[in-house]
Design a protein around this motif. Structure first.
Motif, short mmCIF file in Angstrom:
data_model
loop_
_atom_site.label_atom_id
_atom_site.label_comp_id
_atom_site.label_asym_id
_atom_site.label_seq_id
_atom_site.Cartn_x
_atom_site.Cartn_y
_atom_site.Cartn_z
N GLY A 6 -19.22 -68.96 -76.94
CA GLY A 6 -18.76 -70.11 -77.71
C GLY A 6 -19.06 -71.43 -77.02
O GLY A 6 -19.45 -72.41 -77.67
N ILE A 7 -18.89 -71.45 -75.71
CA ILE A 7 -19.24 -72.66 -74.95
C ILE A 7 -20.74 -72.92 -75.06
O ILE A 7 -21.19 -74.05 -75.23
N GLY A 8 -21.52 -71.85 -74.99
CA GLY A 8 -22.97 -72.00 -75.13
C GLY A 8 -23.36 -72.60 -76.46
O GLY A 8 -24.30 -73.41 -76.54
N ARG A 9 -22.63 -72.23 -77.52
CA ARG A 9 -22.98 -72.73 -78.85
C ARG A 9 -22.66 -74.22 -79.02
O ARG A 9 -23.08 -74.83 -80.02
N LEU A 10 -21.92 -74.81 -78.08
CA LEU A 10 -21.69 -76.25 -78.13
C LEU A 10 -22.97 -77.02 -77.85
O LEU A 10 -23.07 -78.21 -78.18
N HIS A 11 -23.94 -76.37 -77.25
CA HIS A 11 -25.22 -77.00 -76.94
C HIS A 11 -26.20 -76.73 -78.09
O HIS A 11 -26.30 -75.58 -78.53
N PRO A 12 -26.92 -77.73 -78.57
CA PRO A 12 -27.91 -77.48 -79.61
C PRO A 12 -28.91 -76.38 -79.24
O PRO A 12 -29.44 -75.71 -80.13
N ARG B 279 -27.09 -71.94 -76.26
CA ARG B 279 -26.70 -71.04 -75.17
C ARG B 279 -26.32 -71.86 -73.95
O ARG B 279 -26.54 -73.08 -73.90
N LEU B 280 -25.77 -71.16 -72.96
CA LEU B 280 -25.47 -71.78 -71.67
C LEU B 280 -26.77 -72.08 -70.93
O LEU B 280 -27.80 -71.43 -71.14
N ASP C 53 -28.93 -80.34 -70.31
CA ASP C 53 -27.73 -79.97 -71.06
C ASP C 53 -28.02 -79.33 -72.41
O ASP C 53 -27.13 -79.26 -73.26
N GLY C 54 -29.23 -78.87 -72.62
CA GLY C 54 -29.54 -78.22 -73.88
C GLY C 54 -29.32 -79.09 -75.10
O GLY C 54 -29.05 -78.58 -76.19
N GLY C 55 -29.40 -80.40 -74.94
CA GLY C 55 -29.24 -81.32 -76.06
C GLY C 55 -27.82 -81.74 -76.35
O GLY C 55 -27.56 -82.42 -77.35
#
Length: 259
Positions: free
Chosen positions: A209-215, A218-219, A248-250
């Protein structure tokens, strides 16, 4: 490619996570590395990984928030390898809580481990870098320095302080041939984050779920952050001074958008 042949590096937080990935990457490209942490067993694991890859590493047990420990760690590395060229400061702690909820001792722990350590490491490492003719330092901050979420007052403040201190160190020591920069990762799959979600009913789903915060969806992998740190430590980044790079993966881009 061996960007660090003949260089000597000190890496904090090397018991695991991004610190271990940085230490391994430096050693794989020719550096002798002092790996610093408080978990002796985990440090030995890092050293074994480095040695299996043909590199050299020295385990150094130290509390980076204590001046005498930091002084000893730097001296032990210089005594063993003769010089100090590079410093990657990846150690840190995470605690949650608004200012009305966070215990004072936890606030102090965050600032001692995340910020005072930068001061202490610079204080004791920079004279040796100056003697070696220059060097490079990379501090690990966090995306929380720029856009925090609720309940992270102490952590966000400490990581923002790392960015400010990095910029001042860079200006103060560029004339010595020492470049100072920092990186601000998004959420990485590290022991720090795994411990933070350990109390959830489904820790793996919490991490996802934390990973999905990034566009990106994923982590961030510690090796991805390590690659950026290695670039900043290398001569490839010789014109990069006093900067902080997000990886930060966007996530910040998304927070800055209207949707």
């Amino acid at each position: 490619m061996s960007r660090f042949n003949g260089k000597v590096a000190l890496v904090t937080g090397a018991s695991g996570g991004v610190g271990r990935a940085i230490a391994y990457g430096l050693a794989a490209e020719g550096a002798a590395v002092g790996v610093v942490g408080r978990d002796t067993g985990a440090l030995r694991e890092t050293v074994s990984m480095v040695e299996r890859a043909g590199g050299r590493a020295l385990p150094i047990e130290a509390d980076i928030g204590v001046g005498s420990d930091v002084e000893h760690a730097v001296a032990e590395l210089v005594t063993s390898y003769g010089r100090l060229d590079l410093l990657a400061h990846a150690a840190g702690v995470f605690r949650t809580g608004a200012v009305t909820d966070l215990p004072e001792e936890q606030w102090d722990l965050l600032f001692t481990t995340n910020v005072k350590s930068c001061f202490l490491l610079g204080r004791h490492a920079i004279p040796h870098m100056r003697a070696a003719g220059g060097g490079a330092i990379v501090n690990v901050s966090s995306v929380f320095a720029f856009a925090a979420g609720p309940g992270s007052a102490g952590y966000a403040a400490s990581k923002a302080a790392v960015v400010a201190l990095t910029k001042m160190m860079a200006l103060d020591h560029i004339a010595d041939g020492i470049r100072v920069n920092c990186v601000a990762p998004g959420s990485m799959r590290t022991p720090l984050l795994e411990n933070a979600v350990a109390g959830h009913d489904d820790p793996e789903e919490a991490l996802a779920g934390i990973g999905r915060l990034h566009p990106l969806g994923r982590l961030i992998d510690p090796t991805e952050t390590a690659s950026l740190v290695l670039y900043l430590l290398s001569d490839d980044a010789r014109a990069v001074v006093g900067s902080c790079f997000t990886i930060d993966g966007g996530r910040l881009a998304k927070l800055g958008s209207a949707t």
